[in-house]
Design an enzyme around this catalytic site. Structure first.
Site, mmCIF file in Angstrom:
data_model
loop_
_atom_site.group_PDB
_atom_site.id
_atom_site.type_symbol
_atom_site.label_atom_id
_atom_site.label_comp_id
_atom_site.label_asym_id
_atom_site.label_seq_id
_atom_site.Cartn_x
_atom_site.Cartn_y
_atom_site.Cartn_z
ATOM 1 N N GLY A 73 0.812 -1.211 0.000
ATOM 2 C CA GLY A 73 0.000 0.000 0.000
ATOM 3 C C GLY A 73 0.841 1.254 0.000
ATOM 4 N N ALA A 74 1.780 1.325 0.923
ATOM 5 C CA ALA A 74 2.640 2.495 1.031
ATOM 6 C C ALA A 74 3.760 2.173 2.008
ATOM 7 C CB ALA A 74 1.856 3.710 1.525
ATOM 8 N N MET A 75 4.748 3.074 2.097
ATOM 9 C CA MET A 75 5.928 2.791 2.916
ATOM 10 C C MET A 75 6.393 4.039 3.646
ATOM 11 S SD MET A 75 8.000 0.590 3.973
ATOM 12 C CE MET A 75 9.183 1.067 5.222
ATOM 13 N N GLU A 76 6.670 3.838 4.937
ATOM 14 C CA GLU A 76 6.924 4.956 5.843
ATOM 15 C C GLU A 76 8.379 5.404 5.902
ATOM 16 O OE1 GLU A 76 6.045 1.803 6.799
ATOM 17 O OE2 GLU A 76 7.136 1.178 8.606
ATOM 18 N N ASN A 77 9.180 5.209 4.861
ATOM 19 C CA ASN A 77 10.579 5.623 4.878
ATOM 20 C C ASN A 77 10.742 6.986 5.552
ATOM 21 O OD1 ASN A 77 11.066 3.444 2.907
ATOM 22 N ND2 ASN A 77 9.944 4.819 1.554
ATOM 23 N N HIS A 116 -1.738 6.520 8.340
ATOM 24 C CA HIS A 116 -0.969 5.358 8.807
ATOM 25 C C HIS A 116 0.534 5.587 8.608
ATOM 26 C CE1 HIS A 116 -0.447 0.866 9.298
ATOM 27 N NE2 HIS A 116 0.670 1.165 8.655
ATOM 28 N N GLU A 117 0.907 5.952 7.403
ATOM 29 C CA GLU A 117 2.345 6.128 7.138
ATOM 30 C C GLU A 117 2.906 7.278 7.961
ATOM 31 O OE1 GLU A 117 3.462 3.626 5.751
ATOM 32 O OE2 GLU A 117 1.556 2.931 4.918
ATOM 33 N N HIS A 177 3.552 6.287 11.527
ATOM 34 C CA HIS A 177 4.747 5.459 11.693
ATOM 35 C C HIS A 177 5.962 6.295 12.094
ATOM 36 C CE1 HIS A 177 3.947 1.304 10.844
ATOM 37 N NE2 HIS A 177 3.562 1.463 9.595
ATOM 38 N N GLU A 207 3.161 -2.286 13.379
ATOM 39 C CA GLU A 207 2.006 -2.317 12.478
ATOM 40 C C GLU A 207 0.670 -2.369 13.225
ATOM 41 O OE1 GLU A 207 2.306 -1.336 9.701
ATOM 42 O OE2 GLU A 207 4.364 -1.734 9.100
HETATM 43 ZN ZN ZN Z 1 2.396 0.147 8.531
#
Ligand code: ZN
Length: 878
Positions: free
Chosen positions: A269-273, A305-306, A309, A328
């Site tokens: 879905g997506a990434m919290e870099n 959400h991201e 994080h 998560e």
């Molecule tokens: Zn997550």
């Protein structure tokens, strides 16, 4: 590039955890970027014991040079394998420099450094969670190695005008031959999985944000030029998320910039870099003409959400991947709270519980079941599951409920303070929450270590003379292959008692008065709770708000559930009573009874006439449990029969309400005027859809005419797609034309085209397979794009039980074939789609044998990835 390494398949075990022998304090990375070939120089400042060889992870890397403290390293000091680099005699504080070559355009797995889009116009980006960094450079690629990153990017300026990495900008400039550079420094030590870079031709929108603590932050959202106008909603959601986290948790953002980038080529879905979130475009882009109401909500939720994080995951990260739910589950819970605040708490709770039942309960009941904190894995990418995310969020919710909102905030403050800049464990989490409140929460660890959905059984006994009501609760978790003996877990049961007029009774328990609602905790196999001063046999409302992720068994009479459905003031529990009643109505349809069916349709027909009921809640009340959930109630599952029975019960519901009333409500809801994207507008469309669907079951011609009108005059994607779905699923006359029109209108928009594929993959029954096969030949179809593969094959296999589970097994064979093809391109996606086979053991014998055959044929193919082979082997086990 070397072929996929034959990596060892020995499982990784939580019990084997040992701290890293070597740590990295600072990383300086230099990238010379190109589409076919990119070179990466890494300078690692290392700390450890010289007697222990340094072992770094690295896969698919072409090593060009290696040096220590600036001097080339003699060949007898190091060894490279398929998956690692070992160096002897490193000294504490030394700097190891490696230079490697990568081939981004050849990377179809979308892990590490890869190309999104075409060679001509696409851009380069990275994906590192969970173990992608080892595909970029040699490094101890594990989350408990936290380092400070300095990243310098160099590339051709015309081809890659935008250069981004995580952290704060630290200079940029021109180089010879039309090249340029940019540097980023991240002051916050982080694990390698949070590293990211992006390079290419991208447009941006910006927003100046000031945190509650007074830090000025530049928020920037990037996308390819043709989508930049669709980024404003995400920016709005981002700003609201940042404000919310300040207010709800006292968490402020901690860099000067926050970048977000949209890509159409993404596995998840997506990434919290850190400082550079990367999103699947599906969860970032939004505009009324191509985005449905549900997708708007998903964008808001994933952006939040991201962002969340940044604290729950980045500032406090995980010691090892077994602790994945630490970030998560917690972050899903925080997002659920945010979305509830932004929208409607009961509706959000309904959606979340429905998702849990549709996705997590079947997982927990089948061969892929695993604890929220697994004990072992072969491929960590296979553990980004509904159990780790959604059940994990339910566990946090239980803890929050146990502590109350103030106590939970106190506990979270302590958790963040104690673990900031650290790689933490679930014990750290429970310890901090408990210590801040003087409560021992460690008994809740049992939930994290045990798979399976506990069954909660409730029995009530009323003693008329004594005015006493005794509720006996017991729990049982069915054994699983890896855990033959399950233990009781603490189950908080929020409850109320209703009298026969639907009023809530005051609760007197253990000599204390509790108001009309209380929580009892069942922490043993069985316990009784006695309520005094109860004037008549009550109707219990149990597990209010879904206070624990369990399956509840309670012998309600249909009339008792109907009473709760019509009277419970809590929207969630009203829906829940309706769901239980609907499940009983489903059983009636199967057995030819009608008591529950009549109670269900009667109660809903009555509610349908109530003008004051929220439209979205009514829509949800009118929706019975889905086919996947209903399958859990059958011994030998026949998906086509389930589909038919569910249609029958919905037809009965439509008849009970009546075609006239449905059509009249439809016309009221199909208001004209500009498209309203507020809660009321969304709620109206949700009900309008449900009403049209019910009407289509009892007055097909009228409904199809309305659907064609709605399609033609649609003011946005929700109306258009709803109408299209009704036409396509019923094989209505106008369906073909509508599909052609939709396609023409949205041919250039990949996210809209995904919906065009998905809607056809959902045609029920026999015809689905031929349609899917035809669509695979469509020029717009490709297995290489995860969203497209999921839209067609994922929807068919996971969201269309009556289409996929053909008695002749052709659906299984098609999926198995495609999984093998997909596996050669993108093992993560192949493994994910393979989970559609979960539950095959419970199918009726003919389908079961066909599924087993397709699965064993697949398992026998040589050269399957670790990802796919782990899923196939697990699914076949037991
Ligand atoms: Zn997550």
């Amino acid at each position: 590039m070397p072929a996929r390494p034959e990596t060892p398949t020995a499982p990784v075990r939580l019990a084997d955890y040992t701290p890293p022998a070597w740590r990295v304090s600072d990383v300086a990375l230099e990238f010379d970027l190109g589409i076919d070939s990119s070179e990466v120089t890494a300078h690692l400042t290392l700390h450890g014991d010289s007697d222990v060889p340094l072992r770094l992870d690295g896969e698919g890397l072409e090593l060009l040079s290696i040096a220590v403290d600036g001097a080339p390293l003699h060949a007898d000091r190091w060894r490279q394998s398929d998956v690692s680099l070992e160096v002897d005699g490193m000294r504490d504080g030394s700097v190891l420099t490696t230079r490697v070559r990568l081939q981004p355009a050849a990377n179809t797995a979308l892990e590490g450094l890869y190309l999104s889009g075409s060679r001509e116009t696409g851009f380069l980006l990275t994906q590192c969670e969970a173990e992608g960094f080892r595909h970029i450079t040699f490094f101890p690629d594990r989350p408990d190695v936290l380092a400070r990153y300095t990243v310098t990017l160099r590339a051709d300026k015309a081809r890659f005008p935008v250069l981004l990495a995580g952290g704060n900008p630290d200079g940029a400039g021109e180089l010879a031959e039309g090249r340029h550079w940019a540097r980023f420094v991240d002051p916050h030590p982080k694990p390698s999985y949070l590293f990211a870079l992006v390079a290419g031709r991208l447009e941006k929108i910006e927003h100046d944000y000031v945190t509650a603590e007074g830090r000025a932050v530049k928020l920037v959202i990037w996308s390819e030029a043709n989508a930049i106008d669709s980024c404003h909603y995400a920016m709005d959601a981002l700003v609201r998320s940042m404000r919310w986290d300040e207010q709800a948790y006292g968490r402020n953002y901690d860099l000067d910039v926050f970048h977000v980038v949209a890509t159409h080529d993404f596995n998840m879905g997506a990434m919290e870099n850190k400082g550079l979130n990367i999103f699947n475009a599906k969860y970032l882009l939004a505009d009324p003409d191509t985005t449905t109401d549900d997708e708007y909500k998903a964008v808001e939720a994933v952006v939040a959400h991201e962002y969340f994080h940044n604290w729950s995951g980045n500032r406090v990260t995980c010691r090892d991947w077994f602790q994945l739910s630490l970030k998560e589950g917690l972050t899903v819970f925080r997002e659920q709270q945010f979305s509830a605040d932004m929208n409607s708490p009961p509706l959000k709770r309904i959606e979340d519980v429905a998702l849990l039942r549709r996705a997590q309960f079947p997982e927990d009941a089948g061969p892929l079941a695993h604890p929220v904190r697994p004990a072992e894995y072969r491929e960590i990418n296979n553990f980004y599951t509904a159990t780790v995310y959604e059940k994990g969020a339910e566990l946090v919710r239980m803890l929050a409920g146990r502590l109350g909102s103030e106590g939970f905030r106190r506990g979270m403050d302590r958790y963040f303070a104690e673990n900031d800049g650290r790689a933490a464990t679930l014990e750290d989490f429970l310890g901090a929450l408990g210590a801040a409140n003087g409560i021992d929460l460690m008994p809740y660890l049992a939930w994290y270590g045990q798979s399976g959905t506990p069954r909660l059984r409730a029995r009530g006994r009323y003693e008329a003379e004594a005015h006493r009501y005794t509720l006996t609760l017991s729990q049982h978790t069915p054994p699983s292959a890896s855990q033959p003996d399950k233990h009781p877990v603490p189950i908080p049961v929020k409850l109320a008692l209703f009298d026969r007029d639907g009023a809530m009774l005051p609760l007197h328990l253990d000599g204390r008065t509790h108001g009309v609602e209380t929580v009892v905790v069942l922490d043993t196999a069985e316990r009784s709770f006695t309520f005094e001063q109860i004037p008549q046999a009550p109707v219990p409302s149990l597990l209010r708000g879904f206070s624990a992720p369990v399956l509840i068994e309670c012998d309600y009479a249909p009339a008792e559930l109907a009473l709760l459905l019509t009277h419970d003031p809590d929207g969630f529990n009203r829906w829940e009573a309706g769901q239980q009643l609907a499940a009983r109505a489903f059983d009636d349809c199967r057995s030819g009874n009608s008591q529950a069916l009549d109670a269900w349709t009667g109660a809903l027909a009555q509610l349908f006439g109530k003008p004051d009921l929220d439209a979205a809640l009514l829509a949800d009340l009118l929706t019975p449990p889905g086919e996947i959930e209903l399958a859990e109630r059958q011994e030998a599952v026949d998906p086509s029969q389930i589909h038919a029975l569910r249609q029958t019960m919905q037809r009965r519901l439509g008849q009970a309400i009546g075609a006239v009333a449905l059509e009249q409500r439809y016309r009221e809801l199909a208001a004209s005027g500009p498209l309203a994207l507020d809660a009321a507008g969304k709620a109206g469309r949700r009900l309008q859809r449900r009403v049209l669907e019910l009407l289509a079951l009892i007055a097909a011609d009228a409904a199809h005419a309305l659907a064609i009108g709605q399609f033609r005059s649609a003011r946005g994607m929700t109306d258009r797609l709803t109408a299209l779905a009704v036409l396509v699923r019923h094989g209505a006359d106008g369906a073909t034309d509508a599909l052609a029109e939709f396609r023409q209108r949205h041919a250039d928009n990949p996210l809209a085209m995904d919906k065009w594929f998905a809607v056809q993959a959902q045609i029920p029954g026999e015809p689905a397979l031929a349609r899917v096969q035809a669509l695979e030949q469509d020029p717009a179809f490709t297995l290489k794009n995860p969203n497209r593969a999921r839209a067609l094959l994922g929807t068919f296999a996971s969201s269309n039980p009556s289409g996929f589970h053909r008695a002749d097994g052709a659906g299984y064979r098609l999926l198995a074939e495609r999984l093998a093809m997909l596996d050669a391109l993108n093992p993560q996606i192949a493994a994910r789609l393979a989970t559609a086979f979960n539950g095959w053991q419970r199918l009726e014998p003919v389908r079961r044998e066909a599924a087993r055959q397709a699965l064993t044929d697949l398992a026998d193919r040589p050269g399957l990835s670790r990802n796919l082979s782990e899923i196939v082997a697990s699914v076949l086990s037991r």
